[in-house]
Design a protein around this motif. Structure first.
Motif, PDB file in Angstrom:
ATOM      1  N   ARG A   1       0.845  -1.198   0.000  1.00  0.00           N
ATOM      2  CA  ARG A   1       0.000   0.000   0.000  1.00  0.00           C
ATOM      3  C   ARG A   1       0.880   1.248   0.000  1.00  0.00           C
ATOM      4  NH1 ARG A   1       0.161  -2.640   4.723  1.00  0.00           N
ATOM      5  NH2 ARG A   1       0.701  -1.538   6.647  1.00  0.00           N
TER       6      ARG A   1
ATOM      7  N   ARG B   1       0.027   4.080  -8.162  1.00  0.00           N
ATOM      8  CA  ARG B   1      -0.769   4.925  -7.257  1.00  0.00           C
ATOM      9  C   ARG B   1      -0.016   6.221  -6.949  1.00  0.00           C
ATOM     10  NH1 ARG B   1      -2.492   8.191  -4.272  1.00  0.00           N
ATOM     11  NH2 ARG B   1      -3.525   7.979  -2.257  1.00  0.00           N
TER      12      ARG B   1
ATOM     13  N   ALA C   1      -1.326   9.886  -8.039  1.00  0.00           N
ATOM     14  CA  ALA C   1      -1.736  10.720  -6.908  1.00  0.00           C
ATOM     15  C   ALA C   1      -1.100  12.100  -6.938  1.00  0.00           C
ATOM     16  CB  ALA C   1      -1.379  10.030  -5.589  1.00  0.00           C
TER      17      ALA C   1
END
Length: 347
Positions: A90, A225, A229
């Motif tokens: 993550r 990501r 982002a």
């Protein structure tokens, strides 16, 4: 002079200055890094001046949670989430800091050829600090530390993180190259019909390729990501550029791992087909032999009964006649098999 200012600076060997710390590296403004010795005074995280510092922790140390709660490694919630025991890959962004969990290869002792892609690297990156941690020995930080100690220029924490992940990608690529070489050798054996033991070798290769592909999927998602982002979060442009470079390498490596997994699966299917054909040929041979020997067995069983009135019992050539009958019955069965068109399985 106050009592607080008279206190000596803490050293690495002083507990509990930095609980669970495995090593610390200081990088000057020219990008040269050196390990902080036990006798060297350790700077306070967050006030490093020029350059930056890399702290690498053993996350199994239970005292580290209190140190993280003090916010000395970055925002409390971000650091606590990044250093948590959850193994899912993550990425998190908060107040100019980036934290996350990414895949790494577990360092195996005594078996360098063995692959274990279940390792995890936890990190929190700020403007002047990179704090990383692991629960099992992994290859990325060790290789990056050796590269920095050998004089590689590293100017910023994001560049150090790129080098760490790059070392992981390189190790995975080397593992994929070794698996591909093993597949080439097995394929040659299959084509030469020398398949003894190859089925046992294919299983671990496919397992390792699938596990690496699974880890690469999560690793790719993390850096994609970070790349996407940039418009929503306050992420430095240099971090986005590094994420783009890492994502491109991961995409190429993941395609290679998918090809390895598919290739090993196809070879397993080809090997299974070859073994099935060999088994069919053996079953055909066994069935024909059984059919050929069944009538002679019946004949010998008939003449071997200990009862009165057996045919040829008083004939001097009775044994020869019985053998002739047995051979004739076998030949009759063979002629019947050929007449029915029963053939061995074709390759």
């Amino acid at each position: 002079m106050s009592a607080a200012s008279a206190q000596p600076a803490r050293l690495l060997c002083d507990e509990p200055a930095l609980p669970g710390l495995l090593w610390a590296m200081r990088f000057d403004e020219s990008g040269r890094g050196h390990l902080v010795d036990h006798e060297e005074r350790l700077p306070v995280p967050g006030g490093f001046g020029e350059g930056f510092t890399w702290l690498h922790f053993n996350l199994n140390d239970a005292r580290l949670a209190d140190f993280v709660a003090e916010g000395k490694l970055g925002p409390r919630h971000l650091t606590a989430a990044a250093f948590a025991s959850d193994p899912h890959q993550r990425l998190m962004v908060e107040v100019g800091h980036i934290g996350g969990v990414v895949a790494d290869l577990v360092r195996e002792t005594g078996e360098p050829a063995k692959v274990d892609a279940g390792g995890r690297l936890h990190f929190v990156m700020g403007p002047r600090l990179l704090a990383s941690g692991r629960r099992h020995p992994v290859v990325g930080p060790d290789l990056a530390r050796d590269a920095a100690a050998d004089g590689q220029c590293i100017l910023a924490p994001v560049q150090l993180l790129e080098i760490i992940v790059g070392q992981v990608v390189t190790a995975m690529a080397e593992t994929g190259s070794r698996l591909a070489d093993e597949l080439d050798e097995i394929e040659d054996h299959i084509l030469d019909e020398r398949v003894r033991g190859e089925r046992r070798r294919l299983g671990p290769i496919r397992r390792d390729a699938v596990r690496l592909h699974r880890q690469l999927l999560g690793l790719r998602a993390v850096f994609h990501r970070l790349e996407t982002a940039a418009s929503d979060e306050q992420i430095p442009a240099v971090a986005v550029a590094a994420a783009v470079r890492i994502a491109q390498r991961l995409d190429a490596l993941d395609r290679d791992m998918v090809m390895l997994a598919d290739r090993s699966r196809l070879m397993q299917e080809e090997l299974a087909s070859y073994l099935a054909q060999a088994s069919n040929r053996q079953l055909y041979t066994l069935s024909v032999l059984t059919a050929l020997f069944l009538p002679p067995t019946l004949v010998t069983g008939l003449f071997g009964m200990n009862t009165k009135g057996l045919p040829l019992a008083d004939n001097e050539n009775g044994s020869s006649v019985a053998i002739a009958v047995a051979v004739a019955s076998a030949l009759a069965v063979f002629a019947l098999i050929r007449g029915l068109g029963i053939r061995p399985p074709r390759d």
